[in-house]
Design a protein around this motif. Structure first.
Motif, mmCIF file in Angstrom:
data_model
loop_
_atom_site.group_PDB
_atom_site.id
_atom_site.type_symbol
_atom_site.label_atom_id
_atom_site.label_comp_id
_atom_site.label_asym_id
_atom_site.label_seq_id
_atom_site.Cartn_x
_atom_site.Cartn_y
_atom_site.Cartn_z
ATOM 1 N N LEU A 104 0.792 -1.233 0.000
ATOM 2 C CA LEU A 104 0.000 0.000 0.000
ATOM 3 C C LEU A 104 0.822 1.281 0.000
ATOM 4 O O LEU A 104 0.251 2.367 -0.097
ATOM 5 N N VAL A 105 2.137 1.166 0.140
ATOM 6 C CA VAL A 105 2.982 2.362 0.140
ATOM 7 C C VAL A 105 4.173 2.110 -0.772
ATOM 8 O O VAL A 105 4.472 0.952 -1.110
ATOM 9 N N PRO A 106 4.882 3.177 -1.193
ATOM 10 C CA PRO A 106 6.081 2.982 -2.007
ATOM 11 C C PRO A 106 7.103 2.081 -1.321
ATOM 12 O O PRO A 106 7.166 2.017 -0.083
ATOM 13 N N GLY A 107 7.926 1.415 -2.122
ATOM 14 C CA GLY A 107 8.851 0.416 -1.600
ATOM 15 C C GLY A 107 9.801 0.941 -0.543
ATOM 16 O O GLY A 107 10.023 0.293 0.482
ATOM 17 N N PHE A 108 10.359 2.136 -0.752
ATOM 18 C CA PHE A 108 11.336 2.651 0.206
ATOM 19 C C PHE A 108 10.673 2.924 1.560
ATOM 20 O O PHE A 108 11.279 2.728 2.614
ATOM 21 N N LEU A 109 9.418 3.373 1.525
ATOM 22 C CA LEU A 109 8.702 3.678 2.763
ATOM 23 C C LEU A 109 8.320 2.392 3.492
ATOM 24 O O LEU A 109 8.426 2.299 4.725
ATOM 25 N N GLY A 110 7.913 1.379 2.730
ATOM 26 C CA GLY A 110 7.620 0.090 3.339
ATOM 27 C C GLY A 110 8.858 -0.525 3.965
ATOM 28 O O GLY A 110 8.800 -1.081 5.067
ATOM 29 N N ALA A 111 9.990 -0.409 3.272
ATOM 30 C CA ALA A 111 11.247 -0.940 3.812
ATOM 31 C C ALA A 111 11.639 -0.217 5.097
ATOM 32 O O ALA A 111 12.116 -0.830 6.051
ATOM 33 N N LEU A 112 11.414 1.101 5.138
ATOM 34 C CA LEU A 112 11.734 1.874 6.339
ATOM 35 C C LEU A 112 10.867 1.435 7.515
ATOM 36 O O LEU A 112 11.355 1.295 8.644
ATOM 37 N N LEU A 113 9.583 1.197 7.261
ATOM 38 C CA LEU A 113 8.707 0.738 8.337
ATOM 39 C C LEU A 113 9.133 -0.635 8.839
ATOM 40 O O LEU A 113 9.188 -0.878 10.055
ATOM 41 N N LEU A 114 9.442 -1.547 7.939
ATOM 42 C CA LEU A 114 9.852 -2.888 8.356
ATOM 43 C C LEU A 114 11.146 -2.838 9.158
ATOM 44 O O LEU A 114 11.301 -3.570 10.148
ATOM 45 N N ALA A 115 12.076 -1.965 8.764
ATOM 46 C CA ALA A 115 13.299 -1.791 9.553
ATOM 47 C C ALA A 115 12.974 -1.245 10.930
ATOM 48 O O ALA A 115 13.593 -1.634 11.928
ATOM 49 N N GLY A 116 11.990 -0.356 11.001
ATOM 50 C CA GLY A 116 11.575 0.183 12.294
ATOM 51 C C GLY A 116 10.962 -0.877 13.187
ATOM 52 O O GLY A 116 11.187 -0.891 14.405
ATOM 53 N N ILE A 117 10.171 -1.785 12.605
ATOM 54 C CA ILE A 117 9.566 -2.858 13.399
ATOM 55 C C ILE A 117 10.646 -3.792 13.938
ATOM 56 O O ILE A 117 10.606 -4.204 15.105
ATOM 57 N N VAL A 118 11.624 -4.125 13.108
ATOM 58 C CA VAL A 118 12.745 -4.950 13.576
ATOM 59 C C VAL A 118 13.495 -4.222 14.690
ATOM 60 O O VAL A 118 13.879 -4.820 15.705
#
Length: 590
Positions: free
Chosen positions: A318-332
């Motif tokens: 649902l969001v651009p790839g770089f933003l999704g990657a940033l969120l996943l890094a934040g969850i980790v």
């Protein structure tokens, strides 16, 4: 290597490097345990929030709101976060004043009892040790899902990611990396939710659309989805459950070892108060964002399974790839921040709280013992099946039941004795864990008003009063408590006090403004979606949702005024309470 794996790898390596570098400045046990007691407001704020955030918020609780409980999690006032405020005012500042190396050590010296310290240490080892296992496995499952690693490889990567710098740098490395992780997952969440909501047409449009969709019709109502297929037959059952859980977690935020121990690292008591109140704001904002995002993803897809992966799915689709990657890094990062805190606390307790008091812990020995704890956790992570039972049995509310009554009474009661403290810790722990285990095993069924946290707290308080009913506290216990109530002269500073007073002023402002924002951006769109608006198109006040939206005013305005009054009375230069002179402040009162 895809963008998700690359972003996570870069962030994790950065935390390892920074945390390990911080270890170069660790020269003593005090540096290792409490970061030299020099941490500023930002670092205490960062570690308070990061140590309480983990995959449970981004995965479990987001999945809970996605399944049908978005409405209550947004509308009902944040009772839990009030623990940051009263915890700092009425326990955290006094804990720091004791200059203990660990919270269990504080209990031991407050009651002049090694047995009390050991009982508190045992609850830390078993409670936080179990949760450390869960967080490690959760981080591994997350890494295995997001990268090409298998589960065993992911366990090793997750374990190494937090063990290296925690083992070497202790609390100094933990609070620095916690702050970096806090900044990462906060920025990532704000950007992610902003883009997500924008894609749904804005907040009001999204709430109205969610309220009108038919697959989960009550998801935005104040009580969420209730009835058949849920644990709550009626709305009142859900409300009782919610209030008990939130009250329990408020005590967790106030006195639990992974929160209260942060105060021991603060530069002064003003840092304790400012960081705690700002942590309250940070957690509230993050909860609004994450809970809201979890529920609103239903506008894109209503059948994500398991529901705990809702934000992972949204980050990928649902969001651009770089933003999704940033969120996943934040969850980790959120998972690793909690793990590093739990490892450090368990290691400190094994080193300082469980053995004899004949010899002070040494830096090298403490590192070796923490390394041993880390190896045990690694072995269990590879052999014990991941199971939410551990979370239910050991996390959070166990410390509310076991530590809450003893912690506050240690400061404010002149009658609690060492025996009362010991049996309060033991009975509060057992009174929570045993009913919870029986309920989980299906041997009993507890109604919402008999939550294990409440049963444990009542058991603990009863044990304290029964065990303290004989001989009163010793002279040493009374002397220690009296010394706790002496304000350090260095904190009686007008400039410091005026800066600190800004925090409760913002609490009052938040309480005054938030109801209007909820009414405009949530309640009115919700009623439009459900066809419940008033005759003139305005809010229908015969419904419950508008009244619940007033909750922040009823909760945070009085709390802000009380905080301001206590801070000014305690720290203004003209205050009349007893003062601990500067030459005494560096000396532990035992």
């Amino acid at each position: 290597m895809d963008s998700y794996t690359l972003t996570i790898a870069v962030s994790v390596l950065s935390f390892i490097v920074v945390g390990s570098y911080a270890g170069r400045r660790v020269h003593s046990v005090e540096d290792y345990f409490v970061a030299g007691r020099r941490a500023p407001t930002l670092f205490i704020l960062g570690t308070l929030v990061a140590s309480v955030f983990s995959t449970s918020l981004f995965l479990g609780e987001a999945g809970f709101t996605y399944d049908g409980q978005m409405g209550p999690y947004l509308l009902l006032p944040g009772i839990a976060v009030t623990g940051y405020i009263y915890g700092a005012l009425f326990f955290g500042t006094f804990l720091r004043r004791s200059r203990a190396p660990t919270v269990a050590d504080y209990f031991g010296h407050r009651f002049n009892s090694r047995r009390v310290q050991q009982a508190a240490g045992v609850t830390i080892v078993f409670g936080l040790g179990g949760y450390l296992l869960v967080v490690t496995q959760g981080a591994a499952l997350l890494l295995a899902d997001l990268t090409a690693l298998n589960y065993v490889e992911a366990v090793l990567v997750a374990w190494l990611s937090y063990t290296i710098f925690t083992l070497y740098a202790g609390s100094r490395g933990v609070i620095i990396t916690d702050t970096l992780m806090f900044l990462l997952f906060t920025v990532a969440t704000v950007l992610f939710v902003g883009k997500l909501v924008g894609g749904f047409g804005g907040v009001a449009t999204a709430v109205e659309a969610l309220a009108s969709q038919g697959s989960k019709p009550d998801i935005a109502a104040w009580h969420g989805t209730i009835g058949e297929g849920t644990p709550w037959p009626r709305a009142v059952d859900f409300l009782i459950w919610f209030i008990i859980i939130d009250l329990s977690w408020s005590v967790v935020y106030a006195v639990s070892p992974w929160q209260a121990s942060r105060h021991l690292m603060a530069r002064d008591e003003h840092v304790v108060l400012r960081a705690s109140i700002y942590a309250c704001f940070a957690v509230i904002i993050m909860q609004y964002l994450i809970y809201g995002a979890g529920g609103l993803v239903n506008l894109a897809r209503t059948d994500i399974a398991p529901s705990e992966t809702v934000l992972l799915w949204a980050a990928r689709h649902l969001v651009p790839g770089f933003l999704g990657a940033l969120l996943l890094a934040g969850i980790v990062a959120a998972a690793l921040s909690s793990a590093s805190t739990f490892l450090s606390l368990v290691g400190f307790s094994v080193s300082n709280d469980l053995g004899s008091r004949d010899r002070a812990p040494r830096l090298g020995t403490t590192r070796l013992l923490m390394g041993g704890v880390a190896i045990v956790v690694l072995a269990l992570s590879l052999t014990v099946p991941a199971n939410v039972f551990w979370i239910m049995l050991f996390i959070g509310t166990v410390f509310a039941s076991s530590w809450g009554p003893v912690a506050f009474m240690s400061v404010w009661s002149s009658r609690i004795t060492a025996a009362g403290a010991f049996w309060g810790l033991v009975a509060g722990f057992a009174g929570n864990v045993i009913p919870a285990a029986l309920d989980y095993a299906g041997l009993i069924r507890l109604p919402s008003y008999l939550n294990p946290a409440l049963l444990g707290a009542l058991t603990g308080v009863a044990a304290i009063y029964l065990a303290s009913s004989g001989a009163g506290p010793s002279a040493l216990e009374q002397s220690f408590r009296q010394r706790l109530h002496m304000t350090p002269a260095g904190d009686r500073d007008r400039r410091k006090t005026l800066v600190t007073m800004l925090a409760p002023a913002l609490l009052v402002l938040y309480g005054a403004l938030m109801p209007a924002l909820l009414l405009h951006w949530y309640v009115l769109p919700y009623q439009r979606g459900r066809g419940l608006v008033g005759a003139l198109g305005g809010i229908d006040w015969s419904q419950a949702e508008p009244w619940f939206a007033l909750g922040p005013a009823l909760l945070f305005v009085p709390l802000g005024l009380i905080a301001a009054a206590v801070i000014w009375r305690r720290y203004s230069p003209g205050a009349t309470t007893a003062t601990l002179q500067p030459e005494e402040e560096s000396v532990a009162p035992w």
